[in-house]
Write a protein that holds these residues in place. Sequence first.
Motif, PDB file in Angstrom:
ATOM      1  N   ALA A 309       0.806  -1.226   0.000  1.00 45.35           N
ATOM      2  CA  ALA A 309       0.000   0.000   0.000  1.00 45.35           C
ATOM      3  C   ALA A 309       0.834   1.270   0.000  1.00 45.35           C
ATOM      4  CB  ALA A 309      -0.946  -0.007   1.199  1.00 45.35           C
ATOM      5  N   ASP A 310       2.145   1.152  -0.070  1.00 46.66           N
ATOM      6  CA  ASP A 310       3.013   2.337  -0.022  1.00 46.66           C
ATOM      7  C   ASP A 310       3.048   3.044  -1.380  1.00 46.66           C
ATOM      8  OD1 ASP A 310       3.455   1.581   2.523  1.00 46.66           O
ATOM      9  OD2 ASP A 310       5.581   1.062   2.284  1.00 46.66           O
ATOM     10  N   HIS A 311       3.846   4.074  -1.415  1.00 45.54           N
ATOM     11  CA  HIS A 311       4.074   4.781  -2.673  1.00 45.54           C
ATOM     12  C   HIS A 311       4.992   3.944  -3.570  1.00 45.54           C
ATOM     13  CE1 HIS A 311       4.904   8.056  -5.458  1.00 45.54           C
ATOM     14  NE2 HIS A 311       6.204   7.841  -5.289  1.00 45.54           N
ATOM     15  N   SER A 312       4.716   3.906  -4.864  1.00 43.20           N
ATOM     16  CA  SER A 312       5.552   3.149  -5.806  1.00 43.20           C
ATOM     17  C   SER A 312       6.804   3.960  -6.131  1.00 43.20           C
ATOM     18  CB  SER A 312       4.777   2.843  -7.093  1.00 43.20           C
ATOM     19  OG  SER A 312       3.741   1.922  -6.853  1.00 43.20           O
ATOM     20  N   ASP A 313       7.911   3.557  -5.537  1.00 39.90           N
ATOM     21  CA  ASP A 313       9.161   4.260  -5.820  1.00 39.90           C
ATOM     22  C   ASP A 313       9.734   3.782  -7.144  1.00 39.90           C
ATOM     23  OD1 ASP A 313      10.073   1.741  -5.237  1.00 39.90           O
ATOM     24  OD2 ASP A 313      11.119   2.293  -3.403  1.00 39.90           O
ATOM     25  N   LEU A 314      10.864   4.363  -7.519  1.00 41.65           N
ATOM     26  CA  LEU A 314      11.452   4.070  -8.830  1.00 41.65           C
ATOM     27  C   LEU A 314      11.829   2.591  -8.959  1.00 41.65           C
ATOM     28  CD1 LEU A 314      12.434   5.166 -11.549  1.00 41.65           C
ATOM     29  CD2 LEU A 314      14.638   5.667 -10.469  1.00 41.65           C
ATOM     30  N   LYS A 315      12.340   2.011  -7.879  1.00 42.97           N
ATOM     31  CA  LYS A 315      12.725   0.601  -7.915  1.00 42.97           C
ATOM     32  C   LYS A 315      11.518  -0.294  -8.192  1.00 42.97           C
ATOM     33  CE  LYS A 315      14.268  -1.127  -4.030  1.00 42.97           C
ATOM     34  NZ  LYS A 315      15.192  -1.544  -2.946  1.00 42.97           N
ATOM     35  N   THR A 316      10.396   0.000  -7.545  1.00 40.74           N
ATOM     36  CA  THR A 316       9.187  -0.795  -7.740  1.00 40.74           C
ATOM     37  C   THR A 316       8.647  -0.635  -9.153  1.00 40.74           C
ATOM     38  OG1 THR A 316       8.625  -0.537  -5.390  1.00 40.74           O
ATOM     39  CG2 THR A 316       6.868  -1.231  -6.875  1.00 40.74           C
ATOM     40  N   VAL A 317       8.633   0.596  -9.656  1.00 43.38           N
ATOM     41  CA  VAL A 317       8.121   0.848 -10.998  1.00 43.38           C
ATOM     42  C   VAL A 317       8.985   0.159 -12.056  1.00 43.38           C
ATOM     43  CG1 VAL A 317       7.722   2.631 -12.755  1.00 43.38           C
ATOM     44  CG2 VAL A 317       7.013   3.022 -10.380  1.00 43.38           C
ATOM     45  N   LEU A 318      10.295   0.300 -11.937  1.00 46.40           N
ATOM     46  CA  LEU A 318      11.192  -0.300 -12.926  1.00 46.40           C
ATOM     47  C   LEU A 318      11.082  -1.814 -12.955  1.00 46.40           C
ATOM     48  CD1 LEU A 318      14.437   1.869 -12.531  1.00 46.40           C
ATOM     49  CD2 LEU A 318      12.837   1.848 -14.450  1.00 46.40           C
ATOM     50  N   SER A 319      10.982  -2.440 -11.795  1.00 48.13           N
ATOM     51  CA  SER A 319      10.902  -3.899 -11.757  1.00 48.13           C
ATOM     52  C   SER A 319       9.516  -4.394 -12.150  1.00 48.13           C
ATOM     53  CB  SER A 319      11.281  -4.416 -10.368  1.00 48.13           C
ATOM     54  OG  SER A 319      10.475  -3.833  -9.367  1.00 48.13           O
ATOM     55  N   ALA A 320       8.464  -3.716 -11.690  1.00 47.35           N
ATOM     56  CA  ALA A 320       7.093  -4.164 -11.987  1.00 47.35           C
ATOM     57  C   ALA A 320       6.754  -4.003 -13.462  1.00 47.35           C
ATOM     58  CB  ALA A 320       6.089  -3.396 -11.128  1.00 47.35           C
ATOM     59  N   ILE A 321       7.220  -2.927 -14.094  1.00 42.21           N
ATOM     60  CA  ILE A 321       6.977  -2.711 -15.520  1.00 42.21           C
ATOM     61  C   ILE A 321       8.057  -3.387 -16.364  1.00 42.21           C
ATOM     62  CG2 ILE A 321       6.775  -0.998 -17.363  1.00 42.21           C
ATOM     63  CD1 ILE A 321       4.424  -0.879 -15.539  1.00 42.21           C
ATOM     64  N   GLY A 322       9.309  -3.243 -15.927  1.00 40.55           N
ATOM     65  CA  GLY A 322      10.426  -3.763 -16.715  1.00 40.55           C
ATOM     66  C   GLY A 322      10.438  -5.268 -16.829  1.00 40.55           C
ATOM     67  N   GLY A 323      10.033  -5.983 -15.777  1.00 40.34           N
ATOM     68  CA  GLY A 323      10.032  -7.440 -15.826  1.00 40.34           C
ATOM     69  C   GLY A 323       9.125  -7.985 -16.922  1.00 40.34           C
ATOM     70  N   PRO A 324       7.814  -7.688 -16.876  1.00 36.62           N
ATOM     71  CA  PRO A 324       6.927  -8.147 -17.952  1.00 36.62           C
ATOM     72  C   PRO A 324       7.320  -7.622 -19.331  1.00 36.62           C
ATOM     73  CG  PRO A 324       5.651  -7.439 -16.051  1.00 36.62           C
ATOM     74  CD  PRO A 324       7.069  -7.029 -15.790  1.00 36.62           C
ATOM     75  N   LEU A 325       7.836  -6.380 -19.371  1.00 38.46           N
ATOM     76  CA  LEU A 325       8.229  -5.802 -20.661  1.00 38.46           C
ATOM     77  C   LEU A 325       9.387  -6.580 -21.283  1.00 38.46           C
ATOM     78  CD1 LEU A 325       7.445  -3.381 -22.453  1.00 38.46           C
ATOM     79  CD2 LEU A 325       9.255  -2.078 -21.341  1.00 38.46           C
ATOM     80  N   LEU A 326      10.416  -6.848 -20.494  1.00 39.81           N
ATOM     81  CA  LEU A 326      11.541  -7.650 -20.989  1.00 39.81           C
ATOM     82  C   LEU A 326      11.078  -9.029 -21.435  1.00 39.81           C
ATOM     83  CD1 LEU A 326      14.593  -7.017 -18.614  1.00 39.81           C
ATOM     84  CD2 LEU A 326      14.560  -6.775 -21.105  1.00 39.81           C
ATOM     85  N   PHE A 327      10.206  -9.636 -20.626  1.00 42.16           N
ATOM     86  CA  PHE A 327       9.700 -10.968 -20.945  1.00 42.16           C
ATOM     87  C   PHE A 327       8.968 -10.969 -22.285  1.00 42.16           C
ATOM     88  CE2 PHE A 327       6.290 -14.109 -20.886  1.00 42.16           C
ATOM     89  CZ  PHE A 327       6.980 -15.277 -20.564  1.00 42.16           C
ATOM     90  N   LEU A 328       8.093  -9.993 -22.507  1.00 42.62           N
ATOM     91  CA  LEU A 328       7.323  -9.949 -23.752  1.00 42.62           C
ATOM     92  C   LEU A 328       8.207  -9.627 -24.953  1.00 42.62           C
ATOM     93  CD1 LEU A 328       3.972  -8.205 -22.728  1.00 42.62           C
ATOM     94  CD2 LEU A 328       4.387 -10.621 -23.211  1.00 42.62           C
ATOM     95  N   VAL A 329       9.187  -8.735 -24.762  1.00 47.97           N
ATOM     96  CA  VAL A 329      10.108  -8.420 -25.868  1.00 47.97           C
ATOM     97  C   VAL A 329      10.891  -9.668 -26.265  1.00 47.97           C
ATOM     98  CG1 VAL A 329      12.200  -7.154 -26.478  1.00 47.97           C
ATOM     99  CG2 VAL A 329      10.304  -5.963 -25.370  1.00 47.97           C
ATOM    100  N   GLY A 330      11.435 -10.386 -25.271  1.00 50.09           N
ATOM    101  CA  GLY A 330      12.162 -11.613 -25.579  1.00 50.09           C
ATOM    102  C   GLY A 330      11.282 -12.663 -26.218  1.00 50.09           C
ATOM    103  N   THR A 331      10.051 -12.807 -25.720  1.00 47.89           N
ATOM    104  CA  THR A 331       9.143 -13.830 -26.239  1.00 47.89           C
ATOM    105  C   THR A 331       8.701 -13.523 -27.657  1.00 47.89           C
ATOM    106  OG1 THR A 331       8.324 -14.194 -23.985  1.00 47.89           O
ATOM    107  CG2 THR A 331       7.043 -15.136 -25.769  1.00 47.89           C
TER     108      THR A 331
END
Length: 401
Positions: A309-331
């Motif tokens: 429930a906290d604020h989404s800091d840069l680390k959370t945003v990069l990992s939460a968006i970057g993970g699925p994004l990298l996965f889909l780009v590779g796939t």
Amino acid sequence: MAADNQRGALFRPLVPNQHSRVTYAELFFDLVFVFAVTQISHTLLGRFTPLEALQTTLLFLAVWWVWVYTAWITNWLNPELTPVRVLLFSLMLGGLVLSTSIPKAFESRGLWFALAYAAMQVGRTTFLLASVPRTQPPIRMNAIRILIWLSTSAVFWILGGLAEGHSRLAFWAVALAIEYLSPAARFWIPKYGASSIEDWAVEGGHMAERCAGFIIIALGESIVVTGATFADLAWTTETVSAFVSAFVAAIAMWWIYFHKGAEAGSEQISRSTEPGRLARLAYTYLHLPIVAGIILSAVADELVLTHPADHSDLKTVLSAIGGPLLFLVGTILFKHTIRGWLQLSHCAGIVVLAILAWFAAELSPLMLSILTTAIMIMVAAWESISLRSAAAAPQSEATSA
């Protein structure tokens, strides 16, 4: 001649129209890399500054490379034979040293990491060279080429292990550049030139199954981390929701990769007239972003679980968006290689994730996790429906005819 025949006997028997199965020795070897993937994700979780993220990325590239090279070697050599099993068990020991050194690879254990890595790469290739009979000069020459490139990179690995700070990063970056460029250059060496594509004949079904197994390793590590973190938390509505979201996201990733893609890749590489070229591109290089995406998503899952429930800091945003994004780009690149066309569902998922990134900082980690999971479900469902419709169309035409 007897010695040559004995060395040649270490290669897998070629059985027409039959896949070489993945052996129990190979699966046992993979257990070390379950630990290695865990070390990578935990190291990234605790060190998310730009420099530390770069360092962890370099370590991940090294872990993937040492594993995928072993997959190539065991595609040629027979792990059912005792000498090859001893090789794998020796590599497991080196892999454990490598994995345990990851958290402090840029601190006190850099030399241990470098020595373990160099020993695995050079030692395994030396074993391959010793296994090739002199009656097969093209394969023997190919092993010599690989050994020269890996021995050159080993110098930079060890120099980096002896250095400190940015010098270590620079030496290891050069070492990785040498190793990642070498297959693309077909291991060109002076006087003898590059290897031919025929020198890279592989049993395609085995290679596809080995890489699919590594995807399972990464997804399994993600589930283990999620479960272990959730077990230590108070079970509130937020933490339960975050746990369910992480689990469903892992299922969606499994579905996107395995439902049709893994099987199609195995069939394509098995039928290919140039399986070595396809294995080099689709499985050696393009599986990198897929695995990286899963690992980064595991980091996001742990961040969301601990602070839903906290604020989404840069680390959370990069990992939460970057993970699925990298996965889909590779796939999507992997499936384009085997199908010859871009999957529209994956393109849509990438676009929606990019749009979500603009608003991610305004969302709570839990809401961000739920939305990214929903996007992955959309991609999985869209692909399944579109492929089912495409398969049903010819049948309908045949029936009406």
